[in-house]
Design a protein around this motif. Structure first.
Motif, PDB file in Angstrom:
ATOM      1  N   GLY A  77      37.027   5.019  34.909  1.00 53.33           N
ATOM      2  CA  GLY A  77      36.474   4.367  36.091  1.00 53.33           C
ATOM      3  C   GLY A  77      37.015   2.988  36.403  1.00 53.33           C
ATOM      4  N   HIS A  78      37.829   2.420  35.525  1.00 56.36           N
ATOM      5  CA  HIS A  78      38.240   1.029  35.712  1.00 56.36           C
ATOM      6  C   HIS A  78      39.235   0.813  36.846  1.00 56.36           C
ATOM      7  N   CYS A  79      40.054   1.809  37.157  1.00 61.32           N
ATOM      8  CA  CYS A  79      41.192   1.574  38.056  1.00 61.32           C
ATOM      9  C   CYS A  79      40.871   1.869  39.513  1.00 61.32           C
ATOM     10  N   GLN A  80      39.579   2.002  39.849  1.00 63.70           N
ATOM     11  CA  GLN A  80      39.248   2.409  41.214  1.00 63.70           C
ATOM     12  C   GLN A  80      39.596   1.329  42.237  1.00 63.70           C
ATOM     13  N   LEU A  81      40.138   1.808  43.345  1.00 62.28           N
ATOM     14  CA  LEU A  81      40.387   0.961  44.516  1.00 62.28           C
ATOM     15  C   LEU A  81      39.868   1.764  45.699  1.00 62.28           C
ATOM     16  N   GLY A  82      38.691   1.383  46.213  1.00 68.26           N
ATOM     17  CA  GLY A  82      38.030   2.251  47.181  1.00 68.26           C
ATOM     18  C   GLY A  82      37.795   3.596  46.518  1.00 68.26           C
ATOM     19  N   GLY A  83      38.156   4.672  47.190  1.00 68.26           N
ATOM     20  CA  GLY A  83      37.962   5.996  46.613  1.00 68.26           C
ATOM     21  C   GLY A  83      39.093   6.458  45.713  1.00 68.26           C
ATOM     22  N   LEU A  84      40.117   5.632  45.559  1.00 69.64           N
ATOM     23  CA  LEU A  84      41.284   6.048  44.771  1.00 69.64           C
ATOM     24  C   LEU A  84      41.090   5.732  43.293  1.00 69.64           C
ATOM     25  N   PHE A  85      41.490   6.665  42.444  1.00 69.67           N
ATOM     26  CA  PHE A  85      41.726   6.340  41.042  1.00 69.67           C
ATOM     27  C   PHE A  85      43.230   6.065  40.961  1.00 69.67           C
ATOM     28  N   ILE A  86      43.603   4.815  40.731  1.00 74.00           N
ATOM     29  CA  ILE A  86      45.018   4.460  40.761  1.00 74.00           C
ATOM     30  C   ILE A  86      45.787   5.216  39.672  1.00 74.00           C
ATOM     31  N   CYS A  87      45.100   5.591  38.586  1.00 69.31           N
ATOM     32  CA  CYS A  87      45.773   6.306  37.498  1.00 69.31           C
ATOM     33  C   CYS A  87      46.221   7.699  37.918  1.00 69.31           C
ATOM     34  N   SER A  88      45.548   8.304  38.894  1.00 67.45           N
ATOM     35  CA  SER A  88      45.829   9.694  39.231  1.00 67.45           C
ATOM     36  C   SER A  88      46.321   9.870  40.660  1.00 67.45           C
ATOM     37  N   GLU A  89      45.636   9.253  41.631  1.00 69.81           N
ATOM     38  CA  GLU A  89      46.145   9.283  43.013  1.00 69.81           C
ATOM     39  C   GLU A  89      47.336   8.338  43.140  1.00 69.81           C
ATOM     40  N   GLY A  90      47.422   7.362  42.235  1.00 71.08           N
ATOM     41  CA  GLY A  90      48.547   6.438  42.149  1.00 71.08           C
ATOM     42  C   GLY A  90      49.255   6.700  40.848  1.00 71.08           C
ATOM     43  N   PRO A  91      50.063   5.779  40.333  1.00 73.87           N
ATOM     44  CA  PRO A  91      50.225   4.427  40.870  1.00 73.87           C
ATOM     45  C   PRO A  91      51.064   4.379  42.149  1.00 73.87           C
ATOM     46  N   VAL A  92      51.926   5.398  42.368  1.00 76.12           N
ATOM     47  CA  VAL A  92      52.778   5.357  43.569  1.00 76.12           C
ATOM     48  C   VAL A  92      51.991   5.917  44.741  1.00 76.12           C
ATOM     49  N   LEU A  93      51.850   5.110  45.773  1.00 76.81           N
ATOM     50  CA  LEU A  93      51.082   5.502  46.951  1.00 76.81           C
ATOM     51  C   LEU A  93      51.802   5.020  48.205  1.00 76.81           C
ATOM     52  N   PRO A  94      51.692   5.788  49.309  1.00 74.78           N
ATOM     53  CA  PRO A  94      52.283   5.305  50.545  1.00 74.78           C
ATOM     54  C   PRO A  94      51.517   4.093  51.087  1.00 74.78           C
ATOM     55  N   TRP A  95      52.256   3.174  51.661  1.00 79.60           N
ATOM     56  CA  TRP A  95      51.638   1.949  52.166  1.00 79.60           C
ATOM     57  C   TRP A  95      50.564   2.263  53.202  1.00 79.60           C
ATOM     58  N   SER A  96      50.757   3.341  53.951  1.00 84.09           N
ATOM     59  CA  SER A  96      49.782   3.706  54.982  1.00 84.09           C
ATOM     60  C   SER A  96      48.409   3.950  54.354  1.00 84.09           C
ATOM     61  N   ARG A  97      48.397   4.370  53.119  1.00 84.48           N
ATOM     62  CA  ARG A  97      47.131   4.687  52.462  1.00 84.48           C
ATOM     63  C   ARG A  97      46.505   3.468  51.791  1.00 84.48           C
ATOM     64  N   HIS A 148      31.896  10.802  47.176  1.00 84.65           N
ATOM     65  CA  HIS A 148      32.097  12.039  47.957  1.00 84.65           C
ATOM     66  C   HIS A 148      33.566  12.431  47.983  1.00 84.65           C
ATOM     67  N   GLU A 149      34.466  11.453  48.270  1.00 90.65           N
ATOM     68  CA  GLU A 149      35.886  11.814  48.342  1.00 90.65           C
ATOM     69  C   GLU A 149      36.475  12.096  46.961  1.00 90.65           C
ATOM     70  N   GLN A 150      35.881  11.508  45.926  1.00 89.61           N
ATOM     71  CA  GLN A 150      36.389  11.739  44.572  1.00 89.61           C
ATOM     72  C   GLN A 150      35.901  13.056  43.972  1.00 89.61           C
ATOM     73  N   PHE A 151      34.634  13.377  44.213  1.00 87.83           N
ATOM     74  CA  PHE A 151      34.033  14.505  43.489  1.00 87.83           C
ATOM     75  C   PHE A 151      33.299  15.499  44.386  1.00 87.83           C
TER      76      PHE A 151
END
Lengths: 270, 407
Positions: free
Chosen positions: A240-260, B361-364
């Motif tokens: 849970g530490h790496c959350q940025l909004g709804g993103l988990f940076i460890c999994s949806e990131g670390p590479v992400l499009p700037w638009s997101r 919601h968006e995560q789970f």
């Protein structure tokens, strides 16, 4: 989630506080990382930290990680000697997706140790140079002594297979590159926005200016990729530490499009 | 009152107080550690038990923002209280567990096989507690990298719900669609029918399946079977089929409990509402009250943030990693080498609440809030998540400096 044992086979000092270690599996190995992914490195009896893969020699299952000693675990990892055992989990996270940029131009912008996760991109591009049109690498560091992979950067420059520009905030008498923040180099480039993919990694403030500079030349925010950094303890969407909004940076990131990420980074302390 | 015909989807039977004791005895005989509510230090907590006498019989609780008091009730109900102060997370996702241990030497990292976790029969779960376990199942098991310890505990656990008869002033399960009646996720669900006196053990008098005269029915429990494991757990009990009046009495418990939940949270478009109000002045106001004490995350049945800590001890060849509860209310939760990403209480409260009600919601694919109300009760400042959400809804789009005028 226990780590797999690897053995240190090389240790290269990059700067005063940064070391690159090469590691090979003792027996079991992890899947081959893609450029942009990271591993959780475990310094036995000290702890685990996420470290970007800075090089892959798939033929020998040999991985390179470039580590800056800033805390207890990274200090222990930097202090490892050839022959020592280190734990590895991964690879985790999203990759740059070098293949998606094939056929077009590639602009890589690195600040400080941010060159580490971009280094496998350079290697991949140089292996299959003809698949890409113009390839440009901009590297910034605080001072010449703090620039990582200096020898390799010089060899890339000498090979003339890609355009490489370096800059430092504080120059020395011997310095032959530019002076100033890396983002000022972007203004001097001629960018073909329709076919350019930009990959940016460095301190967050540097990535903001770099993304803005690239987009000012017409590159769409979806074509600007950034590698973000947040505290991570698990790498697998659980701590849970790496959350940025709804993103988990460890999994949806670390590479992400700037638009997101732009709307999220625009919020202070999100 | 709901039609009892529409509710006959699962096998049902009736046991008395002696039957409940027999259930506990047989579960213990089967190797379960039975955990249920009990009174300790002026609160209803969860503890391992062997006797129905350890249940909080005759106790009720008065819960409201920042307040908790036990009160007496005259009817001798065993489960006449609302949600326990502690959560069942303590048993399925404990505050500290060994995530792995290994011997480390020059030849490698030799991971030792993990010990099997305890096998729990959890007695007295509320519908919101079952919903919270379903949320934790999604977070910790229905993922690419399941948590081994949680999955093992969960797989071995028997979940015995008790339908709420007395929701507290902090409860808002009806807004979250999670209660007060247990409808999914349980192995067994009991509805306590206090009746008109304890009476003799009725099932001892009347053979199972026999016609009964319900006049003067004693203290009993309607048991609904939710799984094969639940059916096996009661197969040896002396029980009788429910009479028409048993079913009517149970239906009355369910509907009166639902009617007593008077706190509410308007969930319509809630994720969007919160995420477009990240600079709302309400966050500044709540930050003036929030102590960042992390009580809400400790009592929340879905909060899952953890630290992974090295805990190897003195033996230089022994390494182990512990998984320890963490809280987004601590400054170091988001610590990078340059400093904390969320250094203000405003940012940390905003992270907690938007995570629960929006980004979860968006995560789970579900809300992170089940409406149990524990965060409201156990906040020393009495901060009420439903009030905070309502205040933002009432002034959607407001920015600028905070004012103390409350809507």
């Amino acid at each position: 989630m226990a780590p797999v044992a690897y053995r240190v086979t090389s240790r290269t000092r990059e700067t005063e506080d940064t070391v690159t270690i090469g590691i090979v599996p003792v027996t079991e190995s992890i899947p081959t990382p893609a450029a942009g992914q990271f591993c959780m490195l475990y310094a036995p009896r000290v702890g685990e930290v996420p470290i970007s893969v800075s090089g892959v020699e798939a033929s020998q299952s040999r991985l390179l990680h470039t580590i800056r000693a800033v805390g207890a675990v990274t200090k222990a990892l930097c202090a490892l000697d050839v022959g020592d055992v280190v734990g590895v989990r991964g690879p985790y996270g999203t990759a740059w997706g070098v293949e998606a940029a094939a056929g077009g131009d590639l602009l890589l912008v690195a600040g400080g140790i941010g060159l580490a996760p971009l280094r496998p991109v350079v290697h991949e591009v140089l292996r299959r140079r003809r698949r890409f049109r113009r390839v440009t690498l901009l590297v910034g560091a605080r001072s010449p002594d703090e620039m990582v992979f200096r020898g390799e950067i010089a060899s890339w420059q000498a090979s003339a297979r890609m355009e490489v520009r370096t800059t430092v905030d504080y120059a020395t008498a011997a310095w032959k590159g530019d002076v100033g923040v890396v983002t000022t180099l972007i203004e001097r480039l001629t960018i073909d926005p329709e076919v350019t993919v930009a990959m940016v990694c460095g301190p967050e403030v540097m990535m903001r200016f770099a993304a803005a500079g690239v987009m000012a030349q017409g590159v769409a925010p979806q074509r600007v990729l950034a590698s973000l950094e947040r505290t991570m303890q698990c790498g697998i969407r659980r701590c849970g530490h790496c959350q940025l909004g709804g993103l988990f940076i460890c999994s949806e990131g670390p590479v992400l499009p700037w638009s997101r990420v732009a709307p999220l980074l625009a919020r202070r302390e999100l | 009152m709901p039609s009892r015909e529409s509710d006959i989807a699962t096998p049902r039977l009736v046991i008395d107080v002696a039957g409940l004791q027999s259930l506990i005895d047989s579960l213990r005989g089967d190797g379960y550690r039975v955990v249920g509510p009990t009174v300790r230090d002026g609160a209803i907590v969860l503890a391992e038990m062997s006797d129905v006498a350890e249940l909080p019989r005759g106790w009720a609780d008065d819960q409201r923002p920042g307040g908790y008091r036990l009160t007496r009730r005259e009817d001798g109900a065993f489960f006449g209280h609302s949600v326990s102060a502690a959560t069942w997370k303590h048993h399925l996702f404990p505050p500290e567990v060994v995530s792995w241990q290994a011997r480390v030497d020059t030849e490698g990292i030799h991971v030792e096989a993990p010990a099997a976790p305890a096998r729990y029969a959890l007695l007295g779960l509320r519908a919101c507690d079952l919903a919270a376990i379903a949320v934790q199942d999604r977070v910790l098991m229905q993922t690419a990298h399941p948590d081994r310890d949680y999955a093992a505990r969960r797989e071995r656990a028997l979940l015995i719900a008790v339908n709420c008869a007395a929701p507290s002033g902090s409860c808002f399960c009806t807004s979250m669609g999670t209660g007060p009646r247990a409808t999914a996720g349980h192995d067994l669900a009991l509805t306590e029918l206090v009746g008109d006196g304890e009476g003799p053990a009725r099932s001892a008098q009347v053979p199972a399946g026999a016609e009964r005269n319900d006049a003067g029915a004693g203290h009993r429990f309607l048991v609904e079977v939710g799984s094969e494991r639940g059916a096996a757990a009661i197969s040896a009990l002396r029980a009788s089929p429910p009479s028409a009046s048993d079913l009517d009495a149970a239906a009355a418990v369910w509907s009166s409990a639902a009617a007593r939940v008077d706190r509410s949270l308007d969930t319509a478009g809630l994720p969007g509402l919160l995420m477009r109000n990240l600079e709302h002045p309400r966050w500044d106001l709540v930050a003036e009250r929030c102590l960042s004490c992390a009580n809400c995350t400790l009592v929340c049945p879905t909060c899952f943030c953890v630290d992974l800590r090295e805990a190897g001890g003195l033996d230089p060849r022994h390494a182990e990693q512990h998984r320890v509860w963490a809280s987004c209310f601590s400054v170091d939760h988001s610590q990078l080498h340059g400093g904390s990403m969320r250094w203000s209480a405003r940012a940390r409260y905003r992270q907690w609440m938007t995570h629960k009600l929006a980004t979860w919601h968006e995560q789970f694919g579900t809300s992170g809030c089940v409406g149990c109300g524990r965060c409201i009760t156990w906040c020393p400042a009495g901060i009420d998540i439903t009030e905070e959400a309502a205040a933002i809804r009432a002034t959607d789009g407001l920015t600028g400096p905070p004012t103390r005028a409350r809507g």
